[in-house]
Design a protein around this motif. Sequence first.
Motif, PDB file in Angstrom:
ATOM      1  N   LEU A   1       7.531  21.952 -26.023  1.00 20.73           N
ATOM      2  CA  LEU A   1       6.337  21.719 -26.841  1.00 20.73           C
ATOM      3  C   LEU A   1       5.333  22.852 -26.692  1.00 20.73           C
ATOM      4  CD1 LEU A   1       5.582  17.894 -26.593  1.00 20.73           C
ATOM      5  CD2 LEU A   1       6.286  19.189 -28.591  1.00 20.73           C
ATOM      6  N   ALA A   2       5.228  23.398 -25.495  1.00 26.04           N
ATOM      7  CA  ALA A   2       4.343  24.548 -25.304  1.00 26.04           C
ATOM      8  C   ALA A   2       4.823  25.738 -26.125  1.00 26.04           C
ATOM      9  CB  ALA A   2       4.255  24.913 -23.824  1.00 26.04           C
ATOM     10  N   GLN A   3       6.150  25.921 -26.184  1.00 28.37           N
ATOM     11  CA  GLN A   3       6.701  27.009 -26.997  1.00 28.37           C
ATOM     12  C   GLN A   3       6.362  26.791 -28.477  1.00 28.37           C
ATOM     13  OE1 GLN A   3       8.101  29.756 -26.145  1.00 28.37           O
ATOM     14  NE2 GLN A   3       8.814  29.506 -24.037  1.00 28.37           N
ATOM     15  N   LEU A   4       6.518  25.557 -28.960  1.00 31.01           N
ATOM     16  CA  LEU A   4       6.172  25.263 -30.350  1.00 31.01           C
ATOM     17  C   LEU A   4       4.697  25.504 -30.603  1.00 31.01           C
ATOM     18  CD1 LEU A   4       8.250  22.018 -31.028  1.00 31.01           C
ATOM     19  CD2 LEU A   4       8.481  24.198 -32.217  1.00 31.01           C
ATOM     20  N   SER A   5       3.877  25.074 -29.664  1.00 33.20           N
ATOM     21  CA  SER A   5       2.440  25.288 -29.821  1.00 33.20           C
ATOM     22  C   SER A   5       2.095  26.759 -29.885  1.00 33.20           C
ATOM     23  CB  SER A   5       1.676  24.625 -28.657  1.00 33.20           C
ATOM     24  OG  SER A   5       1.840  23.227 -28.681  1.00 33.20           O
TER      25      SER A   5
END
Length: 299
Positions: A272-276
Amino acid sequence: MNRATDPPPRLGYIGLGTMGAPMARRLLDWPGGLVVCDSRPAATADFAAAGATVADTPAEVAAAASIISVTVLDDAQVDEVITGADGILRTARPGTVVAVHSTIADSTAVDLAQRCRAHDVELVDAPVSGGVPGAKQGRLAVLVGGTDTAFAAVDAPLRRWADLVVHTGPVGSGTRMKLARNLVHFVAFTAATEAARLAEESGLDLRKLGEVVRHSDAVTGGPGAILWRDSTAPLTPGDPWLPIMAHVRDLGAKDLALALRLGERLGVELPLAQLSSRHLAAGLGLAVTGTTDIERNTA
């Protein structure tokens, strides 16, 4: 109530479960009276003792009440309560308003509203947000999709157990807003589990992390703090939101980059951090061309 001189309508409440019971309890002193119904006799006992009328079926509720709340499990149960052999539409008088507080498909709400309309009955989809604590405290938010007339009829009863009543538009819009709201909720839950893995691998106390998150969200408003714009369109020069969102983006770029580096060092996957890191700027309305600030910081 259509006019100030009209007597208060009699209310009905169907479904006295974990959410419905505390909501209905706040209607016990409604001046027009309250009729309740639940498939479990034990659920109605306290209401009978407090002066409410107990009905055996939704049809019996509709024979006595002109504003009826429904809080049952799912689409199938809502359909049965309204259109079944012992359902509301079997006995409902013209002008009755049915408020469905269950979270169902928006298409189900629209379809049921059409079927109610054939009986001169109005349906509003009115799902709630705030969970059991909000129900017990009378602090729910209720999102009402329906006509102006139907909204006016249900407004006062809803305010007995909700401290935020929002008319979202036509039937179906209440459910759509609830689904959008819960998207924030459950994506944030998933992000919290990702943060917990990072914290755990860092040797931190997860309960203390939770204390910090709850404290700071109470101060800042959490993810909802950025939901004040009228549109998701890209921001343009001169827009007063531009410097605010640019500041959020820059902070996010820095902090996400640091968290991703820490995760890489500890061997913790942070999807999710990568997507963010890829989508934050565009989501804030800031145009993205080529490599984003965050991607440059994590390279």
